[in-house]
Design a protein around this motif. Structure first.
Motif, mmCIF file in Angstrom:
data_model
loop_
_atom_site.group_PDB
_atom_site.id
_atom_site.type_symbol
_atom_site.label_atom_id
_atom_site.label_comp_id
_atom_site.label_asym_id
_atom_site.label_seq_id
_atom_site.Cartn_x
_atom_site.Cartn_y
_atom_site.Cartn_z
ATOM 1 N N ILE A 53 0.738 -1.283 -0.146
ATOM 2 C CA ILE A 53 0.145 -0.144 -0.029
ATOM 3 C C ILE A 53 0.885 1.173 -0.028
ATOM 4 N N LYS A 74 -10.218 1.504 -4.182
ATOM 5 C CA LYS A 74 -10.178 -0.120 -4.528
ATOM 6 C C LYS A 74 -8.728 -0.832 -4.283
ATOM 7 N N SER A 76 -6.649 0.569 -2.027
ATOM 8 C CA SER A 76 -6.372 0.442 -0.717
ATOM 9 C C SER A 76 -7.118 -0.936 -0.213
ATOM 10 N N GLY A 77 -8.418 -1.263 -0.650
ATOM 11 C CA GLY A 77 -9.075 -2.378 -0.138
ATOM 12 C C GLY A 77 -8.434 -3.615 -0.525
ATOM 13 N N TRP A 79 -5.074 -4.383 -0.939
ATOM 14 C CA TRP A 79 -4.082 -4.520 -0.174
ATOM 15 C C TRP A 79 -4.568 -4.947 1.426
ATOM 16 N N ALA A 80 -5.633 -4.571 1.957
ATOM 17 C CA ALA A 80 -6.333 -4.889 3.179
ATOM 18 C C ALA A 80 -6.782 -6.368 2.981
ATOM 19 N N LYS A 335 -10.269 6.744 2.836
ATOM 20 C CA LYS A 335 -10.175 5.572 2.038
ATOM 21 C C LYS A 335 -8.888 4.899 2.520
ATOM 22 N N GLY A 339 -7.246 1.232 4.686
ATOM 23 C CA GLY A 339 -6.400 0.142 4.248
ATOM 24 C C GLY A 339 -5.049 -0.129 4.998
ATOM 25 N N ILE A 342 -5.686 -1.502 8.354
ATOM 26 C CA ILE A 342 -5.482 -3.147 8.395
ATOM 27 C C ILE A 342 -4.295 -3.588 8.088
ATOM 28 N N THR A 343 -3.674 -3.037 7.046
ATOM 29 C CA THR A 343 -2.140 -3.605 6.785
ATOM 30 C C THR A 343 -1.083 -3.512 8.117
#
Length: 480
Positions: A53, A74, A76-77, A79-80, A335, A339, A342-343
């Motif tokens: 990310i 998207k 970012s999502g 990689w999460a 946004k 991500g 999470i990462t």
């Protein structure tokens, strides 16, 4: 944008939170679930989604700007998901759910709600009139923002002053250096003096560090950095100013100097009060799948949303339009950091394991203590700082606060220099990358919307490393 649109923005950020809160009873009924993952079991491969990310933020705007502009959420999502799916496979759904809820309920949602409130409220304050962007005026605005940052937060101060500074310099040919130094000073270093200034210091406050401890113990270090940066900026800006043609517009002086939406300053005071309330009150807690959520924090977040609504409802839409206000900067931050939060689950877990001498990042913890077990303050400063520049600086601060013993009274007294190193490292190094502190991205976004061609992720780091690292070396030699 009407009230219905405003409510949609809130739902965009908070809908998952309310779904989770409504599920509390069902989650609480489950018994025997394991709590979280063990960072000592993770290899360096688990850092790949976080590195991915970061590289996306660095490279996509450089090589695929249009694609990035429309699809960064998207990406970012993606990689999460690349972290969550392997976590479910290796550790099971229960542990993964706990880690995600912990990251979002205790970190991401409070984080984005506070930023949303500061962004909305400060965006309702408009400084009217024409300020001519001379080196003296610009340096004065940077100094004012630096002073305000510790008392209204780096986000509040940055959102209050970035637009007036850009308008004052709209006619200038060279503006990138202005925004870069604005990020250095107003969005980061200026937040060093109180727990209200920067999230890591607020975590320290919650751990028992006195409210004014940073005011007295970081004042000299912060002032040293601020004075050097202001001097470098002034002479740099003076040099560029003298080379420019000064084809400034003549019509700008028609509007009388003044302040619109000043009641938003009272709302900013309400934000400060809500944050202080959450740190001082103890109203108990409830659990969401074994994640402990305190009522005072929930009250704080709801209060911040109410203050945001009051600002949006009662501030003139014409005034906001004249201020160049729009929602894109907070959408971008929301946004991307959705991500990032999470990462960073895996790297933070690995750092916690390293505190116990275990795991793939054990070498990090070994670097901050000598063979006798005494803290190496210079290493605390640089490692806390370096990780804060790329990880979220709030959990990074907490990891090294606990690595140094976690006893606020001991750290404030016998280990003062160690706590100074951790605190200043977490705050100062937030300026090294665009993701080091959330206001950095918002300032970048607003500047780009105003026509300033900001450098890429890596290009910005050429500025920050070239300017800040020599100053931080001096800080290490003189103070740390």
């Amino acid at each position: 944008m009407n009230l219905k649109s405003f409510s949609r923005k809130i739902k965009y950020f908070l809908a998952p939170l309310f779904v989770l809160l409504l599920s509390t009873a069902a989650f609480a009924a489950e018994e025997g679930a394991s709590h979280g993952i063990d960072g000592s079991d993770l290899s360096l491969l688990w850092v790949i989604p976080f590195a991915g990310i970061l590289l996306s933020i660095a490279l996509f705007p450089l090589f695929a700007e249009e694609f990035w502009h429309h699809h960064f959420g998207k990406i970012s999502g993606f990689w999460a998901a690349l972290l969550i799916i392997p976590m479910i496979v290796q550790f099971g759904f229960d542990k993964t759910l706990y880690e995600v809820l912990h990251a979002y309920l205790l970190e991401y949602f409070p984080f984005i709600i506070l930023l949303f409130a500061l962004f909305t409220i400060s965006g309702g304050v408009r400084i009217k009139g024409y300020m001519r962007g001379t080196p003296e005026v610009n340096t004065g605005l940077l100094l004012l923002g630096t002073i305000l940052a510790s008392w209204m937060g780096t986000t509040g101060a940055a959102m209050l002053l970035i637009r007036p500074m850009l308008r004052a310099n709209e006619w200038r040919e060279k503006k990138v250096h202005m925004v870069v130094f604005f990020i250095f000073l107003v969005a980061n270093v200026g937040g060093s003096l109180t727990p209200l200034g920067d999230p890591p210091l607020f975590l320290g406050f919650l751990q028992g560090v006195d409210f004014f401890w940073t005011t007295t113990n970081l004042f000299v270090e912060m002032s040293f950095v601020v004075v050097i940066l202001l001097l470098v900026y002034y002479f740099w800006d003076r040099y560029l100013f003298n080379k420019e043609k000064h084809n400034e517009p003549k019509s700008e002086g028609s509007e009388a100097f003044g302040l619109e939406g000043s009641f938003n300053l009272l709302l900013l005071g309400g934000v400060v009060g809500a944050v202080l309330f959450s740190g001082l009150a103890d109203l108990g807690e409830f659990t969401v799948y074994y994640v402990h959520v305190t009522y005072q924090n929930l009250i704080r977040d709801l209060t911040l949303l109410l203050l945001s609504w009051l600002s949006w409802h009662y501030t003139s839409k014409e005034s906001r339009a004249a201020n160049g206000f729009n929602w894109f900067p907070i959408q971008e931050v929301g946004k991307l950091f959705a991500g990032i939060f999470i990462t960073i689950i895996a790297p933070i877990a690995m750092l916690k394991a390293a505190n116990n001498g275990e795991g793939a990042l054990q070498f990090v913890n070994n670097a901050v203590f000598n063979s006798s077990g005494d803290p190496i303050n210079a290493m605390f400063f640089w490692i806390t700082g370096t990780l804060s520049a790329f990880l979220d600086n709030a959990p990074t601060y907490l990891v090294f606060f606990n690595a140094a013993g976690g006893d606020a009274q001991l750290l404030m007294n016998q280990l003062t220099s160690t706590l100074v190193a951790i605190s200043s490292g977490a705050v100062f190094f937030g300026a090294v990358t665009y993701i080091g502190n959330a206001p950095n991205f918002m300032v970048k976004s607003i500047a780009e919307q105003s026509g300033v061609e900001m450098p890429s992720f890596g290009g910005y780091m050429l500025w920050s490393v070239g300017i800040l690292v020599p100053i931080y070396i001096l800080v290490t030699l003189i103070f740390i």
